[in-house]
Design an enzyme around this catalytic site. Structure first.
Site, PDB file in Angstrom:
ATOM      1  N   GLU A 103     -51.049  27.305  99.759  1.00 36.52           N
ATOM      2  CA  GLU A 103     -51.292  28.724 100.005  1.00 36.52           C
ATOM      3  C   GLU A 103     -52.410  29.243  99.101  1.00 36.52           C
ATOM      4  O   GLU A 103     -52.754  28.589  98.102  1.00 36.52           O
ATOM      5  CB  GLU A 103     -50.001  29.502  99.729  1.00 36.52           C
ATOM      6  N   ASP A 153     -46.538  17.764 104.959  1.00 40.38           N
ATOM      7  CA  ASP A 153     -45.633  18.753 104.365  1.00 40.38           C
ATOM      8  C   ASP A 153     -44.315  18.855 105.125  1.00 40.38           C
ATOM      9  O   ASP A 153     -44.162  18.289 106.220  1.00 40.38           O
ATOM     10  CB  ASP A 153     -46.314  20.128 104.278  1.00 40.38           C
ATOM     11  N   HIS A 194     -55.111  28.098 104.670  1.00 49.13           N
ATOM     12  CA  HIS A 194     -54.456  27.027 103.915  1.00 49.13           C
ATOM     13  C   HIS A 194     -54.549  25.677 104.613  1.00 49.13           C
ATOM     14  O   HIS A 194     -54.626  25.594 105.842  1.00 49.13           O
ATOM     15  CB  HIS A 194     -52.996  27.374 103.571  1.00 49.13           C
ATOM     16  N   ASP A 198     -54.413  31.950 106.963  1.00 44.85           N
ATOM     17  CA  ASP A 198     -54.983  32.432 105.699  1.00 44.85           C
ATOM     18  C   ASP A 198     -55.865  31.364 105.036  1.00 44.85           C
ATOM     19  O   ASP A 198     -56.207  31.470 103.868  1.00 44.85           O
ATOM     20  CB  ASP A 198     -53.865  32.885 104.739  1.00 44.85           C
TER      21      ASP A 198
HETATM   22  C1  GLP Z   1     -48.598  25.220 109.061  1.00 43.86           C
HETATM   23  C2  GLP Z   1     -48.858  23.805 108.594  1.00 43.86           C
HETATM   24  C3  GLP Z   1     -50.335  23.507 108.495  1.00 43.86           C
HETATM   25  C4  GLP Z   1     -51.036  23.902 109.796  1.00 43.86           C
HETATM   26  C5  GLP Z   1     -50.812  25.366 110.042  1.00 43.86           C
HETATM   27  C6  GLP Z   1     -51.516  25.874 111.283  1.00 43.86           C
HETATM   28  O1  GLP Z   1     -48.703  26.136 108.044  1.00 43.86           O
HETATM   29  N1  GLP Z   1     -48.229  23.582 107.339  1.00 43.86           N
HETATM   30  O2  GLP Z   1     -50.529  22.128 108.221  1.00 43.86           O
HETATM   31  O3  GLP Z   1     -52.410  23.603 109.715  1.00 43.86           O
HETATM   32  O4  GLP Z   1     -49.410  25.588 110.155  1.00 43.86           O
HETATM   33  O5  GLP Z   1     -50.723  25.728 112.409  1.00 43.86           O
HETATM   34  P1  GLP Z   1     -51.237  25.964 113.886  1.00 43.86           P
HETATM   35  O6  GLP Z   1     -51.956  24.697 114.264  1.00 43.86           O
HETATM   36  O7  GLP Z   1     -49.997  26.165 114.689  1.00 43.86           O
HETATM   37  O8  GLP Z   1     -52.128  27.136 113.861  1.00 43.86           O
END
Ligand code: GLP
Length: 259
Positions: A149, A67, A144, A142
């Site tokens: 989302e 993404d 995702h 959440d």
């Molecule tokens: C973002 C990314 C996700 C990732 C999430 C969690 O939203 N788009 O791919 O899994 O963050 O991030 P973190 O690893 O910092 O908790």
């Protein structure tokens, strides 16, 4: 589904990097799917170390990122000072430390003027390369996956997605070089692979650490399959699934680890 529990973040990261490195050694032209966020940083560090110290060779590897924020991005050739894009994140955390070829790197183009066309092109590129061999995934607060989302269709494909308030809040805290941006300037939309896209990858490799994620991990792995927690689609994956957790992140699992 294989669930591996490691004592801490370092061991979780090492185990994930070992799986990726084994794939590269067996199939030097494999297609890897990468994720951003704080979770995979240790895995990327370990891959960079393996490249430097053990000659792990990325020269034929192809990559696709999950993404990117819409409205920001980077051209890999330019040094950026104030760029919070995921492209920049990948460059700093992994790409600049290994010998991946620039033309083999795919990060959704957050600067595209034609997001819909771009998203169909991205899907067709993944197919053209024969699909993703291993997709690294974390999980959002959440539940995702990527930027799918709550409420995203579990059959969704690469598309533009609006970000929830919680994600904006969570992600600002880990926004790359956030000192240089204001909260209100954060992009509210992103390009993301869909859940349907992710479910087509041959091997899903999800890594999660920390007590804060224990509840959502249990929901995703052991709860109902629901678009409210898009990572629960992991239960629908027809192929290989590996989940690597550190102990705190695994602490709310019950039947799947035999408590
Ligand atoms: C973002 C990314 C996700 C990732 C999430 C969690 O939203 N788009 O791919 O899994 O963050 O991030 P973190 O690893 O910092 O908790």
């Amino acid at each position: 589904m294989r669930i591996i529990i490691k004592d801490d973040y370092e061991k979780m990261s090492k185990a994930a990097a070992d799986i990726i490195a084994d794939m590269i050694r067996v199939k030097p032209d494999c297609v890897l799917g990468f994720a951003t966020g704080s979770t995979p940083i240790g895995t990327y560090k370990e891959l960079a170390r393996m490249h430097k110290e053990e000659n792990l060779d990325f020269s034929d590897v192809k990559t696709f990122n999950l993404d990117e924020y819409l409205g920001i991005g980077m051209e890999m050739s330019k040094p950026y000072e104030t760029d919070q894009s995921y492209a920049r994140f990948m460059y700093e955390e992994l790409f600049k430390h290994i010998n991946l070829k620039k033309e083999n790197i795919h990060v959704p183009d957050g600067l595209t003027k034609e997001p819909e066309n771009f998203c169909s092109w991205y899907e067709s590129e993944i197919k053209r390369y024969g699909g993703i061999d291993i997709q690294v995934l974390g999980i959002g607060g959440d539940g995702h996956w990527a930027f799918n989302e709550p409420g995203s269709s579990l059959a969704s494909r690469t598309r533009v997605q609006a970000l929830t308030k919680q994600t904006l809040e969570d992600n600002f805290n880990s926004f790359y070089r956030k000192a240089k941006v204001k909260k209100e300037d954060m992009p509210h939309f992103a390009i993301t692979m869909g859940i349907g896209t992710i479910l087509e990858t041959k091997h899903v490799l999800m890594i999660v650490n920390g007590i804060n994620k224990a509840g959502i991990v249990a929901e995703a792995l052991e709860g109902c399959i629901t678009s409210k927690v898009t990572a629960s689609a992991i239960q629908l994956h027809p192929g290989k699934v590996t989940v690597i957790l550190d102990k705190p992140a695994s602490s709310k699992l019950t039947w799947s680890i035999g408590k």
